[in-house]
Design a protein around this motif. Structure first.
Motif, PDB file in Angstrom:
ATOM      1  N   GLU A  38     -21.167  44.983 -40.984  1.00 26.04           N
ATOM      2  CA  GLU A  38     -20.760  45.341 -42.339  1.00 26.04           C
ATOM      3  C   GLU A  38     -21.768  44.884 -43.390  1.00 26.04           C
ATOM      4  O   GLU A  38     -21.772  45.393 -44.494  1.00 26.04           O
ATOM      5  CB  GLU A  38     -19.392  44.750 -42.637  1.00 26.04           C
ATOM      6  CG  GLU A  38     -18.291  45.350 -41.798  1.00 26.04           C
ATOM      7  CD  GLU A  38     -16.956  44.673 -42.030  1.00 26.04           C
ATOM      8  OE1 GLU A  38     -16.882  43.777 -42.890  1.00 26.04           O
ATOM      9  OE2 GLU A  38     -15.994  45.041 -41.353  1.00 26.04           O
ATOM     10  N   THR A  39     -22.614  43.929 -43.041  1.00 25.69           N
ATOM     11  CA  THR A  39     -23.583  43.429 -44.004  1.00 25.69           C
ATOM     12  C   THR A  39     -24.906  44.168 -43.915  1.00 25.69           C
ATOM     13  O   THR A  39     -25.754  44.008 -44.785  1.00 25.69           O
ATOM     14  CB  THR A  39     -23.824  41.921 -43.794  1.00 25.69           C
ATOM     15  OG1 THR A  39     -24.323  41.710 -42.475  1.00 25.69           O
ATOM     16  CG2 THR A  39     -22.541  41.146 -44.000  1.00 25.69           C
ATOM     17  N   LEU A  40     -25.085  44.983 -42.873  1.00 26.88           N
ATOM     18  CA  LEU A  40     -26.324  45.727 -42.701  1.00 26.88           C
ATOM     19  C   LEU A  40     -26.300  47.004 -43.526  1.00 26.88           C
ATOM     20  O   LEU A  40     -25.230  47.563 -43.781  1.00 26.88           O
ATOM     21  CB  LEU A  40     -26.505  46.104 -41.228  1.00 26.88           C
ATOM     22  CG  LEU A  40     -26.700  44.949 -40.255  1.00 26.88           C
ATOM     23  CD1 LEU A  40     -26.705  45.476 -38.827  1.00 26.88           C
ATOM     24  CD2 LEU A  40     -27.967  44.189 -40.550  1.00 26.88           C
ATOM     25  N   PRO A  41     -27.471  47.487 -43.903  1.00 20.80           N
ATOM     26  CA  PRO A  41     -27.525  48.771 -44.604  1.00 20.80           C
ATOM     27  C   PRO A  41     -27.030  49.896 -43.702  1.00 20.80           C
ATOM     28  O   PRO A  41     -27.071  49.806 -42.477  1.00 20.80           O
ATOM     29  CB  PRO A  41     -29.006  48.964 -44.909  1.00 20.80           C
ATOM     30  CG  PRO A  41     -29.633  47.642 -44.724  1.00 20.80           C
ATOM     31  CD  PRO A  41     -28.769  46.866 -43.791  1.00 20.80           C
ATOM     32  N   ARG A  42     -26.573  50.963 -44.313  1.00 21.21           N
ATOM     33  CA  ARG A  42     -25.988  52.076 -43.572  1.00 21.21           C
ATOM     34  C   ARG A  42     -26.961  52.643 -42.539  1.00 21.21           C
ATOM     35  O   ARG A  42     -26.579  52.949 -41.410  1.00 21.21           O
ATOM     36  CB  ARG A  42     -25.568  53.163 -44.553  1.00 21.21           C
ATOM     37  CG  ARG A  42     -24.988  54.367 -43.879  1.00 21.21           C
ATOM     38  CD  ARG A  42     -24.569  55.394 -44.878  1.00 21.21           C
ATOM     39  NE  ARG A  42     -24.051  56.562 -44.193  1.00 21.21           N
ATOM     40  CZ  ARG A  42     -23.683  57.642 -44.792  1.00 21.21           C
ATOM     41  NH1 ARG A  42     -23.758  57.723 -46.107  1.00 21.21           N
ATOM     42  NH2 ARG A  42     -23.238  58.676 -44.111  1.00 21.21           N
ATOM     43  N   GLU A  43     -28.209  52.820 -42.911  1.00 18.38           N
ATOM     44  CA  GLU A  43     -29.200  53.399 -42.009  1.00 18.38           C
ATOM     45  C   GLU A  43     -29.363  52.540 -40.762  1.00 18.38           C
ATOM     46  O   GLU A  43     -29.482  53.051 -39.652  1.00 18.38           O
ATOM     47  CB  GLU A  43     -30.557  53.556 -42.712  1.00 18.38           C
ATOM     48  CG  GLU A  43     -30.548  54.558 -43.836  1.00 18.38           C
ATOM     49  CD  GLU A  43     -30.001  53.980 -45.150  1.00 18.38           C
ATOM     50  OE1 GLU A  43     -29.907  52.746 -45.261  1.00 18.38           O
ATOM     51  OE2 GLU A  43     -29.648  54.773 -46.026  1.00 18.38           O
ATOM     52  N   GLU A  44     -29.339  51.223 -40.938  1.00 23.04           N
ATOM     53  CA  GLU A  44     -29.486  50.304 -39.804  1.00 23.04           C
ATOM     54  C   GLU A  44     -28.261  50.364 -38.900  1.00 23.04           C
ATOM     55  O   GLU A  44     -28.378  50.358 -37.672  1.00 23.04           O
ATOM     56  CB  GLU A  44     -29.707  48.882 -40.312  1.00 23.04           C
ATOM     57  CG  GLU A  44     -29.928  47.872 -39.217  1.00 23.04           C
ATOM     58  CD  GLU A  44     -31.218  48.078 -38.430  1.00 23.04           C
ATOM     59  OE1 GLU A  44     -31.360  47.451 -37.372  1.00 23.04           O
ATOM     60  OE2 GLU A  44     -32.077  48.869 -38.849  1.00 23.04           O
ATOM     61  N   TRP A  49     -25.884  52.198 -33.861  1.00 17.01           N
ATOM     62  CA  TRP A  49     -24.836  52.977 -33.209  1.00 17.01           C
ATOM     63  C   TRP A  49     -25.443  53.976 -32.238  1.00 17.01           C
ATOM     64  O   TRP A  49     -24.946  54.157 -31.130  1.00 17.01           O
ATOM     65  CB  TRP A  49     -23.992  53.693 -34.266  1.00 17.01           C
ATOM     66  CG  TRP A  49     -22.866  54.466 -33.672  1.00 17.01           C
ATOM     67  CD1 TRP A  49     -21.607  54.013 -33.400  1.00 17.01           C
ATOM     68  CD2 TRP A  49     -22.901  55.841 -33.249  1.00 17.01           C
ATOM     69  NE1 TRP A  49     -20.857  55.020 -32.850  1.00 17.01           N
ATOM     70  CE2 TRP A  49     -21.631  56.153 -32.738  1.00 17.01           C
ATOM     71  CE3 TRP A  49     -23.879  56.823 -33.259  1.00 17.01           C
ATOM     72  CZ2 TRP A  49     -21.310  57.403 -32.241  1.00 17.01           C
ATOM     73  CZ3 TRP A  49     -23.572  58.077 -32.762  1.00 17.01           C
ATOM     74  CH2 TRP A  49     -22.296  58.355 -32.264  1.00 17.01           C
ATOM     75  N   ARG A  50     -26.529  54.634 -32.669  1.00 15.76           N
ATOM     76  CA  ARG A  50     -27.187  55.601 -31.791  1.00 15.76           C
ATOM     77  C   ARG A  50     -27.739  54.941 -30.537  1.00 15.76           C
ATOM     78  O   ARG A  50     -27.668  55.509 -29.449  1.00 15.76           O
ATOM     79  CB  ARG A  50     -28.309  56.324 -32.542  1.00 15.76           C
ATOM     80  CG  ARG A  50     -27.812  57.359 -33.501  1.00 15.76           C
ATOM     81  CD  ARG A  50     -28.958  58.218 -34.037  1.00 15.76           C
ATOM     82  NE  ARG A  50     -28.510  58.964 -35.174  1.00 15.76           N
ATOM     83  CZ  ARG A  50     -28.737  58.632 -36.437  1.00 15.76           C
ATOM     84  NH1 ARG A  50     -29.425  57.560 -36.722  1.00 15.76           N
ATOM     85  NH2 ARG A  50     -28.280  59.371 -37.422  1.00 15.76           N
ATOM     86  N   ILE A  51     -28.275  53.741 -30.680  1.00 16.52           N
ATOM     87  CA  ILE A  51     -28.797  53.014 -29.521  1.00 16.52           C
ATOM     88  C   ILE A  51     -27.661  52.644 -28.571  1.00 16.52           C
ATOM     89  O   ILE A  51     -27.765  52.829 -27.358  1.00 16.52           O
ATOM     90  CB  ILE A  51     -29.568  51.748 -29.969  1.00 16.52           C
ATOM     91  CG1 ILE A  51     -30.860  52.158 -30.689  1.00 16.52           C
ATOM     92  CG2 ILE A  51     -29.875  50.844 -28.785  1.00 16.52           C
ATOM     93  CD1 ILE A  51     -31.561  51.004 -31.380  1.00 16.52           C
ATOM     94  N   GLU A  52     -26.564  52.127 -29.117  1.00 12.95           N
ATOM     95  CA  GLU A  52     -25.428  51.714 -28.301  1.00 12.95           C
ATOM     96  C   GLU A  52     -24.775  52.891 -27.584  1.00 12.95           C
ATOM     97  O   GLU A  52     -24.245  52.738 -26.494  1.00 12.95           O
ATOM     98  CB  GLU A  52     -24.372  51.026 -29.174  1.00 12.95           C
ATOM     99  CG  GLU A  52     -24.793  49.687 -29.697  1.00 12.95           C
ATOM    100  CD  GLU A  52     -23.788  49.108 -30.673  1.00 12.95           C
ATOM    101  OE1 GLU A  52     -22.717  49.715 -30.887  1.00 12.95           O
ATOM    102  OE2 GLU A  52     -24.080  48.042 -31.232  1.00 12.95           O
ATOM    103  N   ASN A  53     -24.810  54.066 -28.194  1.00 14.46           N
ATOM    104  CA  ASN A  53     -24.123  55.228 -27.650  1.00 14.46           C
ATOM    105  C   ASN A  53     -25.072  56.281 -27.094  1.00 14.46           C
ATOM    106  O   ASN A  53     -24.654  57.420 -26.867  1.00 14.46           O
ATOM    107  CB  ASN A  53     -23.230  55.843 -28.729  1.00 14.46           C
ATOM    108  CG  ASN A  53     -22.126  54.903 -29.116  1.00 14.46           C
ATOM    109  OD1 ASN A  53     -21.209  54.670 -28.346  1.00 14.46           O
ATOM    110  ND2 ASN A  53     -22.236  54.321 -30.302  1.00 14.46           N
ATOM    111  N   ALA A  54     -26.307  55.896 -26.832  1.00 15.00           N
ATOM    112  CA  ALA A  54     -27.311  56.853 -26.359  1.00 15.00           C
ATOM    113  C   ALA A  54     -26.899  57.494 -25.042  1.00 15.00           C
ATOM    114  O   ALA A  54     -27.104  58.697 -24.836  1.00 15.00           O
ATOM    115  CB  ALA A  54     -28.670  56.167 -26.228  1.00 15.00           C
TER     116      ALA A  54
END
Length: 77
Positions: A38-44, A49-54
């Motif tokens: 929640e503290t990270l920027p949206r792009e990060e 998320w893309r890495i985790e769900n690749a």
């Protein structure tokens, strides 16, 4: 018609609610942990998320390549 619970028939009561647990009138603190995400920027967050769900994304893309889009015959565009 009055706002009554079907389970108890008492106005304003919720089915399964424990009304005896808060007799002292004190509000119980809810443990809300702030995720590091929640503290990270949206792009990060999106990149992570893309890495985790690749793997799931690759499987879905493979399925669509093999079988085509689901319900494609019903598409109007």
């Amino acid at each position: 018609m009055k706002n009554e619970s079907r389970a108890t028939g008492k106005p304003g009561s919720a089915a399964g609610a424990d009304t005896d647990s808060n007799k002292g009138g004190k509000v119980q603190a809810v443990d809300q942990k702030t995720s590091d995400d929640e503290t990270l920027p949206r792009e990060e967050r999106e990149r992570l998320w893309r890495i985790e769900n690749a793997e799931a994304i690759a499987e879905q893309n493979e399925y669509v390549a093999k079988h085509g889009l689901p319900f494609a015959k019903y598409r109007q565009f």
